[in-house]
Enzyme design. Structure first.
Site, mmCIF file in Angstrom:
data_model
loop_
_atom_site.group_PDB
_atom_site.id
_atom_site.type_symbol
_atom_site.label_atom_id
_atom_site.label_comp_id
_atom_site.label_asym_id
_atom_site.label_seq_id
_atom_site.Cartn_x
_atom_site.Cartn_y
_atom_site.Cartn_z
ATOM 1 N N ASP A 1 -0.233 0.274 -7.059
ATOM 2 C CA ASP A 1 0.331 1.621 -7.010
ATOM 3 C C ASP A 1 0.157 2.230 -8.399
ATOM 4 O O ASP A 1 0.480 1.584 -9.399
ATOM 5 C CB ASP A 1 1.810 1.537 -6.638
ATOM 6 C CG ASP A 1 2.431 2.885 -6.327
ATOM 7 O OD1 ASP A 1 2.277 3.825 -7.137
ATOM 8 O OD2 ASP A 1 3.093 2.995 -5.286
ATOM 9 N N ILE A 2 -0.367 3.442 -8.483
ATOM 10 C CA ILE A 2 -0.591 4.054 -9.804
ATOM 11 C C ILE A 2 0.693 4.636 -10.407
ATOM 12 O O ILE A 2 0.695 5.060 -11.556
ATOM 13 C CB ILE A 2 -1.708 5.115 -9.793
ATOM 14 C CG1 ILE A 2 -1.397 6.232 -8.816
ATOM 15 C CG2 ILE A 2 -3.050 4.474 -9.494
ATOM 16 C CD1 ILE A 2 -2.301 7.448 -8.982
ATOM 17 N N GLU B 1 4.154 11.342 2.187
ATOM 18 C CA GLU B 1 3.172 12.185 1.497
ATOM 19 C C GLU B 1 1.729 11.828 1.805
ATOM 20 O O GLU B 1 0.848 12.679 1.716
ATOM 21 C CB GLU B 1 3.421 12.206 -0.014
ATOM 22 C CG GLU B 1 3.280 10.874 -0.720
ATOM 23 C CD GLU B 1 4.467 9.944 -0.595
ATOM 24 O OE1 GLU B 1 4.306 8.770 -0.971
ATOM 25 O OE2 GLU B 1 5.531 10.353 -0.119
ATOM 26 N N HIS C 1 1.141 2.302 5.153
ATOM 27 C CA HIS C 1 1.062 1.453 3.971
ATOM 28 C C HIS C 1 2.378 0.725 3.745
ATOM 29 O O HIS C 1 3.427 1.172 4.145
ATOM 30 C CB HIS C 1 0.661 2.246 2.719
ATOM 31 C CG HIS C 1 1.552 3.389 2.372
ATOM 32 N ND1 HIS C 1 1.562 4.584 3.061
ATOM 33 C CD2 HIS C 1 2.459 3.537 1.373
ATOM 34 C CE1 HIS C 1 2.439 5.406 2.512
ATOM 35 N NE2 HIS C 1 3.006 4.798 1.494
ATOM 36 N N HIS D 1 4.579 -1.097 0.631
ATOM 37 C CA HIS D 1 4.786 -1.325 -0.797
ATOM 38 C C HIS D 1 5.258 -2.764 -0.962
ATOM 39 O O HIS D 1 6.194 -3.191 -0.286
ATOM 40 C CB HIS D 1 5.892 -0.416 -1.351
ATOM 41 C CG HIS D 1 5.570 1.029 -1.374
ATOM 42 N ND1 HIS D 1 5.125 1.665 -2.502
ATOM 43 C CD2 HIS D 1 5.631 1.974 -0.407
ATOM 44 C CE1 HIS D 1 4.938 2.949 -2.238
ATOM 45 N NE2 HIS D 1 5.241 3.155 -0.963
#
Length: 129
Positions: free
Chosen positions: A28-29, A87, A92, A94
């Site tokens: 994750d950026i 968003e 996905h 995390h």
């Protein structure tokens, strides 16, 4: 095509942690902790529960393998699994190394890491995968 599909296809750079023909894992950026990783299906689907049962099972097994690698690379009490986010219209998960539940508070300030730090973190997890 979603941004995550472009990442999995290599059209947008990412810090890849693990991949196979069905799934892709990358850092994750905007991480909450070092090692915060996103796991996605390569097939573009908006909602995780729109995956068929067999695909969802394989997705979870792949995410588990990534979580085991994260825990080896970044010793922690547990690796949290969070399904959250509206968003990006692409399912996905995390995976977040955690010492306490406070490590999984998405309202807290995100880490600011250099490109070198991201690369080192991705390599460290990838080596354990």
């Amino acid at each position: 095509m979603s941004i995550f599909s472009k990442i999995a296809a290599g059209e947008i750079p990412s810090y890849k942690v693990a991949a196979n023909e069905e799934f892709y894992a990358f850092l994750d950026i905007n991480p909450l902790t070092k090692g915060h990783t996103l796991v996605i299906p390569r097939r573009e689907v908006d909602y995780i529960f729109d995956l068929d049962d067999d695909e969802l099972a394989r997705f979870q097994v792949f995410a588990k393998q990534v979580a085991v690698a994260i825990k080896k690379a970044f010793p922690c009490r547990k690796v949290a699994q969070v399904v959250l986010g509206l968003e990006v219209p692409h399912a996905h998960i995390h995976l977040i190394p955690m010492q306490s539940e406070a490590d999984v508070d998405f309202r807290k300030e995100k880490l600011q890491l250099s490109q070198e730090e991201f690369t080192a973190i991705a390599n460290k997890i990838s080596e354990q995968f």
